[in-house]
Design an enzyme around this catalytic site. Structure first.
Site, PDB file in Angstrom:
ATOM      1  N   GLY A  10       0.853  -1.195   0.000  1.00  0.00           N
ATOM      2  CA  GLY A  10       0.000   0.000   0.000  1.00  0.00           C
ATOM      3  C   GLY A  10       0.882   1.236   0.000  1.00  0.00           C
ATOM      4  O   GLY A  10       2.116   1.131   0.013  1.00  0.00           O
ATOM      5  N   PHE A  11       0.254   2.396   0.060  1.00  0.00           N
ATOM      6  CA  PHE A  11       1.077   3.588  -0.149  1.00  0.00           C
ATOM      7  C   PHE A  11       1.907   3.949   1.082  1.00  0.00           C
ATOM      8  O   PHE A  11       3.081   4.276   0.961  1.00  0.00           O
ATOM      9  CB  PHE A  11       0.198   4.702  -0.740  1.00  0.00           C
ATOM     10  CG  PHE A  11       0.076   5.939   0.050  1.00  0.00           C
ATOM     11  CD1 PHE A  11       0.975   6.977  -0.130  1.00  0.00           C
ATOM     12  CD2 PHE A  11      -0.963   6.096   0.947  1.00  0.00           C
ATOM     13  CE1 PHE A  11       0.840   8.144   0.584  1.00  0.00           C
ATOM     14  CE2 PHE A  11      -1.103   7.258   1.651  1.00  0.00           C
ATOM     15  CZ  PHE A  11      -0.194   8.288   1.481  1.00  0.00           C
ATOM     16  N   ILE A  12       1.361   3.759   2.277  1.00  0.00           N
ATOM     17  CA  ILE A  12       2.187   4.014   3.472  1.00  0.00           C
ATOM     18  C   ILE A  12       3.139   2.833   3.687  1.00  0.00           C
ATOM     19  O   ILE A  12       4.323   3.005   3.974  1.00  0.00           O
ATOM     20  CB  ILE A  12       1.327   4.248   4.732  1.00  0.00           C
ATOM     21  CG1 ILE A  12       0.344   5.401   4.503  1.00  0.00           C
ATOM     22  CG2 ILE A  12       2.223   4.545   5.939  1.00  0.00           C
ATOM     23  CD1 ILE A  12      -0.581   5.702   5.680  1.00  0.00           C
ATOM     24  N   ASP A  31       1.081  -8.720   1.399  1.00  0.00           N
ATOM     25  CA  ASP A  31      -0.021  -7.879   0.914  1.00  0.00           C
ATOM     26  C   ASP A  31      -0.865  -8.728  -0.031  1.00  0.00           C
ATOM     27  O   ASP A  31      -0.318  -9.524  -0.798  1.00  0.00           O
ATOM     28  CB  ASP A  31       0.554  -6.664   0.159  1.00  0.00           C
ATOM     29  CG  ASP A  31      -0.447  -5.520   0.058  1.00  0.00           C
ATOM     30  OD1 ASP A  31      -0.121  -4.417   0.498  1.00  0.00           O
ATOM     31  OD2 ASP A  31      -1.560  -5.732  -0.478  1.00  0.00           O
ATOM     32  N   GLY A  36      -3.325  -2.281  -2.309  1.00  0.00           N
ATOM     33  CA  GLY A  36      -1.903  -2.090  -2.614  1.00  0.00           C
ATOM     34  C   GLY A  36      -1.645  -2.571  -4.032  1.00  0.00           C
ATOM     35  O   GLY A  36      -2.494  -3.217  -4.643  1.00  0.00           O
ATOM     36  N   THR A  95     -12.402  -8.269   7.816  1.00  0.00           N
ATOM     37  CA  THR A  95     -10.964  -8.312   7.519  1.00  0.00           C
ATOM     38  C   THR A  95     -10.173  -7.510   8.543  1.00  0.00           C
ATOM     39  O   THR A  95      -9.158  -7.977   9.061  1.00  0.00           O
ATOM     40  CB  THR A  95     -10.681  -7.727   6.115  1.00  0.00           C
ATOM     41  OG1 THR A  95     -11.388  -8.501   5.173  1.00  0.00           O
ATOM     42  CG2 THR A  95      -9.199  -7.739   5.792  1.00  0.00           C
ATOM     43  N   ALA A 119      -1.916   0.254  12.826  1.00  0.00           N
ATOM     44  CA  ALA A 119      -2.507   1.403  12.140  1.00  0.00           C
ATOM     45  C   ALA A 119      -3.957   1.597  12.546  1.00  0.00           C
ATOM     46  O   ALA A 119      -4.790   0.705  12.383  1.00  0.00           O
ATOM     47  CB  ALA A 119      -2.426   1.200  10.630  1.00  0.00           C
ATOM     48  N   TYR A 151     -15.695   1.530   9.081  1.00  0.00           N
ATOM     49  CA  TYR A 151     -14.230   1.613   9.087  1.00  0.00           C
ATOM     50  C   TYR A 151     -13.742   2.030  10.473  1.00  0.00           C
ATOM     51  O   TYR A 151     -12.860   1.393  11.056  1.00  0.00           O
ATOM     52  CB  TYR A 151     -13.768   2.605   8.014  1.00  0.00           C
ATOM     53  CG  TYR A 151     -12.279   2.761   7.919  1.00  0.00           C
ATOM     54  CD1 TYR A 151     -11.452   1.649   7.693  1.00  0.00           C
ATOM     55  CD2 TYR A 151     -11.671   4.008   8.050  1.00  0.00           C
ATOM     56  CE1 TYR A 151     -10.076   1.796   7.613  1.00  0.00           C
ATOM     57  CE2 TYR A 151     -10.298   4.162   7.956  1.00  0.00           C
ATOM     58  CZ  TYR A 151      -9.503   3.049   7.743  1.00  0.00           C
ATOM     59  OH  TYR A 151      -8.144   3.186   7.667  1.00  0.00           O
ATOM     60  N   LYS A 155     -11.584  -0.151  13.226  1.00  0.00           N
ATOM     61  CA  LYS A 155     -10.296   0.312  13.745  1.00  0.00           C
ATOM     62  C   LYS A 155     -10.343   0.506  15.269  1.00  0.00           C
ATOM     63  O   LYS A 155      -9.335   0.315  15.950  1.00  0.00           O
ATOM     64  CB  LYS A 155      -9.881   1.608  13.035  1.00  0.00           C
ATOM     65  CG  LYS A 155      -9.383   1.349  11.616  1.00  0.00           C
ATOM     66  CD  LYS A 155      -8.098   0.541  11.661  1.00  0.00           C
ATOM     67  CE  LYS A 155      -7.593   0.132  10.309  1.00  0.00           C
ATOM     68  NZ  LYS A 155      -6.315  -0.615  10.397  1.00  0.00           N
TER      69      LYS A 155
END
Ligand code: UDP
Length: 327
Positions: A10-12, A31, A36, A95, A119, A151, A155
């Site tokens: 992914g981007f981070i 991944d 990603g 997930t 995260a 979301y 989290k």
């Protein structure tokens, strides 16, 4: 150091991989390439010490071994992006929660305590009235909340799992609430505003500002983000803590659009689009978001290296270079 990065394409995650490879660390990325992409990590393939597994965190057979190998774990694997969250409200919950549970169980079974970064997201703050988001503020989610909040709920469950493993088993786990991270390799495909505006400005298309554009965000360059994460993970005092990682400069989405048009010297106009048209019925936007950073600065000697203007300029340069190479 041995570094395991879940969601590392992914981007981070890929920025974390680059950061540690540059320091000579060994990096294992897992991944499932759902958000990603292979492109994000292909430049690392030849580097010594880099290893990639394409696998789902829920079923990856190598998880226990990799968790026992790691000195540091960044858990970035998650279903993310507003468009995906709205399209797959159940998968977001299953997930994100089960993946974190499985990872933490594997780390605990490994028998020792790597430095773990979990995260989380500023989404957990929800519709708070406070202008500045502090980690210890009470969080309010409406009962019967709309799908966008799945979301945040997923989290929050991850945060609770992380804190419980830290307390009960003495693991060094730090919960990081990301606040609008931006930078190279971020895609606009799942809704993120910066790459969408940059692409629109470069194509001379209208920049699609949702709502009236007065909503604000505080954007943090991913290269600052990874330096902050490394600093946090390196300090044992961060263990068991929840820490905002972001930037505290706030800008309205309308001003962001103007900044990008100006910097790109683009002929694009701004087009305001009602939320209903942008996201459909099942949506509420956040009006303001600015993280308090005292805790991050108290736990580390981190300071920002990138201004929003510099990131925007860098993203424009990179996109132009990419186009120039293809043509
Ligand atoms: N946004 C926008 N145009 C777009 C994409 C997003 O105006 O093409 C807005 C979005 O409604 C939100 C802000 O930009 O107010 C940030 O959106 P993003 O999805 O990047 O982050 P988040 O909403 O998670 O903070």
């Amino acid at each position: 150091m041995h570094v395991l990065i879940t969601g590392g394409a992914g981007f981070i995650g890929s920025q974390l991989a680059e950061y540690h490879l540059d320091r000579g660390d060994k990096v294992h990325v897992v991944d499932d390439l759902s958000t990603g992409s292979k492109e994000n990590i292909e430049e690392f393939a030849e580097k010594p010490g880099f290893h990639f597994d394409e696998a789902d965190i829920l079923t990856w057979p190598g998880l226990e071994k990799a968790a026992a190998w790691a000195d540091r774990v960044y858990h970035m694997a998650a279903v993310v992006g507003v468009y995906r969250v709205l399209a797959e409200p159940i998968k977001v919950l299953s997930t994100n929660i089960a993946g974190t549970e499985r990872l933490l169980r594997a780390i605990h079974a490994g028998g020792w305590s790597p430095q773990v970064i979990l995260a989380s997201t500023s989404e957990v703050y929800g519709h708070t009235e406070a202008r500045e988001l502090r980690e210890d503020a009470p969080l309010v989610i409406q009962s019967g909340a709309r799908s966008r909040w799945n979301y945040a709920v997923s989290k929050l469950a991850d945060e609770a799992l992380g804190l419980s493993y830290a307390r009960k088993h003495g693991l060094q786990i730090t919960i990081v609430r990301f606040c609008n991270t931006i930078g190279p390799r971020q895609t606009g495909r799942y809704g993120m505003v910066l790459p969408r505006f940059v692409a629109q400005a470069l194509r001379g298309e209208p920049l699609t500002v949702y709502g009236d554009g007065n909503q604000t965000r505080s954007f943090c360059d991913v290269r600052d983000t990874v330096a902050a994460l490394d600093a946090l993970a390196s300090n044992p005092a961060s263990g068991g803590e929840i820490v905002n990682v972001g930037n505290n400069r706030e800008i309205s989405i309308l001003d962001l659009a103007k900044l990008i048009i100006r910097t790109a010297e683009s002929t694009s106009k701004i087009k305001k689009i009602p939320y209903l048209e942008a996201y459909g019925e099942d949506f509420e936007d956040i009006t303001h978001r600015r993280p308090a950073l005292d805790k991050l600065f108290g736990l580390t000697d981190f300071s920002h290296n990138w201004t929003l203007e510099e990131t925007v300029q860098d993203l424009l340069d990179r996109s132009r270079n990419r186009v120039a190479k293809v043509v």
